[in-house]
Design a protein around this motif. Sequence first.
Motif, PDB file in Angstrom:
ATOM      1  N   TRP A   4       0.877  -1.173   0.000  1.00 30.58           N
ATOM      2  CA  TRP A   4       0.000   0.000   0.000  1.00 30.58           C
ATOM      3  C   TRP A   4       0.911   1.219   0.000  1.00 30.58           C
ATOM      4  O   TRP A   4       1.934   1.219   0.687  1.00 30.58           O
ATOM      5  CB  TRP A   4      -0.842   0.075   1.266  1.00 30.58           C
ATOM      6  CG  TRP A   4      -1.996  -0.861   1.320  1.00 30.58           C
ATOM      7  CD1 TRP A   4      -2.270  -1.904   0.487  1.00 30.58           C
ATOM      8  CD2 TRP A   4      -3.041  -0.843   2.301  1.00 30.58           C
ATOM      9  NE1 TRP A   4      -3.406  -2.542   0.887  1.00 30.58           N
ATOM     10  CE2 TRP A   4      -3.909  -1.913   2.000  1.00 30.58           C
ATOM     11  CE3 TRP A   4      -3.324  -0.040   3.410  1.00 30.58           C
ATOM     12  CZ2 TRP A   4      -5.034  -2.189   2.760  1.00 30.58           C
ATOM     13  CZ3 TRP A   4      -4.441  -0.312   4.166  1.00 30.58           C
ATOM     14  CH2 TRP A   4      -5.300  -1.375   3.838  1.00 30.58           C
ATOM     15  N   THR A 113      -3.985   1.287  -3.154  1.00 35.81           N
ATOM     16  CA  THR A 113      -3.953  -0.125  -2.806  1.00 35.81           C
ATOM     17  C   THR A 113      -4.047  -0.936  -4.083  1.00 35.81           C
ATOM     18  O   THR A 113      -4.661  -0.498  -5.046  1.00 35.81           O
ATOM     19  CB  THR A 113      -5.129  -0.504  -1.882  1.00 35.81           C
ATOM     20  OG1 THR A 113      -6.350  -0.234  -2.585  1.00 35.81           O
ATOM     21  CG2 THR A 113      -5.121   0.310  -0.601  1.00 35.81           C
ATOM     22  N   VAL A 126       0.194  -7.051   4.648  1.00 39.02           N
ATOM     23  CA  VAL A 126       0.211  -5.779   3.923  1.00 39.02           C
ATOM     24  C   VAL A 126       1.361  -4.933   4.453  1.00 39.02           C
ATOM     25  O   VAL A 126       1.597  -4.881   5.662  1.00 39.02           O
ATOM     26  CB  VAL A 126      -1.119  -5.007   4.093  1.00 39.02           C
ATOM     27  CG1 VAL A 126      -1.058  -3.661   3.375  1.00 39.02           C
ATOM     28  CG2 VAL A 126      -2.295  -5.832   3.600  1.00 39.02           C
ATOM     29  N   VAL A 128       2.756  -0.985   4.373  1.00 41.33           N
ATOM     30  CA  VAL A 128       2.401   0.391   4.029  1.00 41.33           C
ATOM     31  C   VAL A 128       3.683   1.199   3.853  1.00 41.33           C
ATOM     32  O   VAL A 128       4.548   1.215   4.733  1.00 41.33           O
ATOM     33  CB  VAL A 128       1.534   1.037   5.136  1.00 41.33           C
ATOM     34  CG1 VAL A 128       1.128   2.452   4.736  1.00 41.33           C
ATOM     35  CG2 VAL A 128       0.305   0.182   5.413  1.00 41.33           C
ATOM     36  N   GLY A 145      -8.589   1.386   3.725  1.00 46.65           N
ATOM     37  CA  GLY A 145      -8.016   0.541   2.682  1.00 46.65           C
ATOM     38  C   GLY A 145      -8.735  -0.782   2.524  1.00 46.65           C
ATOM     39  O   GLY A 145      -8.811  -1.319   1.421  1.00 46.65           O
TER      40      GLY A 145
END
Length: 179
Positions: A4, A113, A126, A128, A145
């Motif tokens: 992300w 995303t 995930v 970031v 998200g």
Amino acid sequence: MLPWVVRRTRLPLLSLRCVGCPSESATTGEGRFRVNANGKLLDVWLLVRCVSCDRTSKLTVHERVPVRSLDPAELHGYRVNDPELVASRLLDPLLARRNRFTLDWTGAWRLDTPAAPLDGAWPVQVEVVFEDPVPVRPDRLIAQGLGLSRNEVLRRIKCDTPLRRTTSSGFAFVVMAGD
Ligand SMILES: [Zn+2]
């Protein structure tokens, strides 16, 4: 690991009290520097204007520095109002501290995303990444998200970063399967 990315969509406004009106919001607009040479010494300011009354203020970037102490490419950037230099100076925390303003990121950033849906194998990892130092609260960012409620985020997310503390540093988290 799904990436992300948090990135700016425009320059943030400045929370800065205007001396001419009650407004506390200023903008760099097109982005202009002013360079003033005084003998061998230079002053460099970043100009900002009040969003309400248009009054211009000068933010000190360099104060009475020897001309030769500045990188010629940087000095050229100031003279031609290089947009990259405007952005990097505005986002430099030293400038904010020195000139007593904070950045107002409202509406100035987005979260990118990947289009991949979250219906694969659980749990999902995930990561970031921050391309710009946007202050975000991880729980809100994750909720946005993933399209989850903040309660669901607290139940389904495993993360070493405190979820309710604003951060601009990259972090990673794991999404556990829902019920
Ligand atoms: Zn004003």
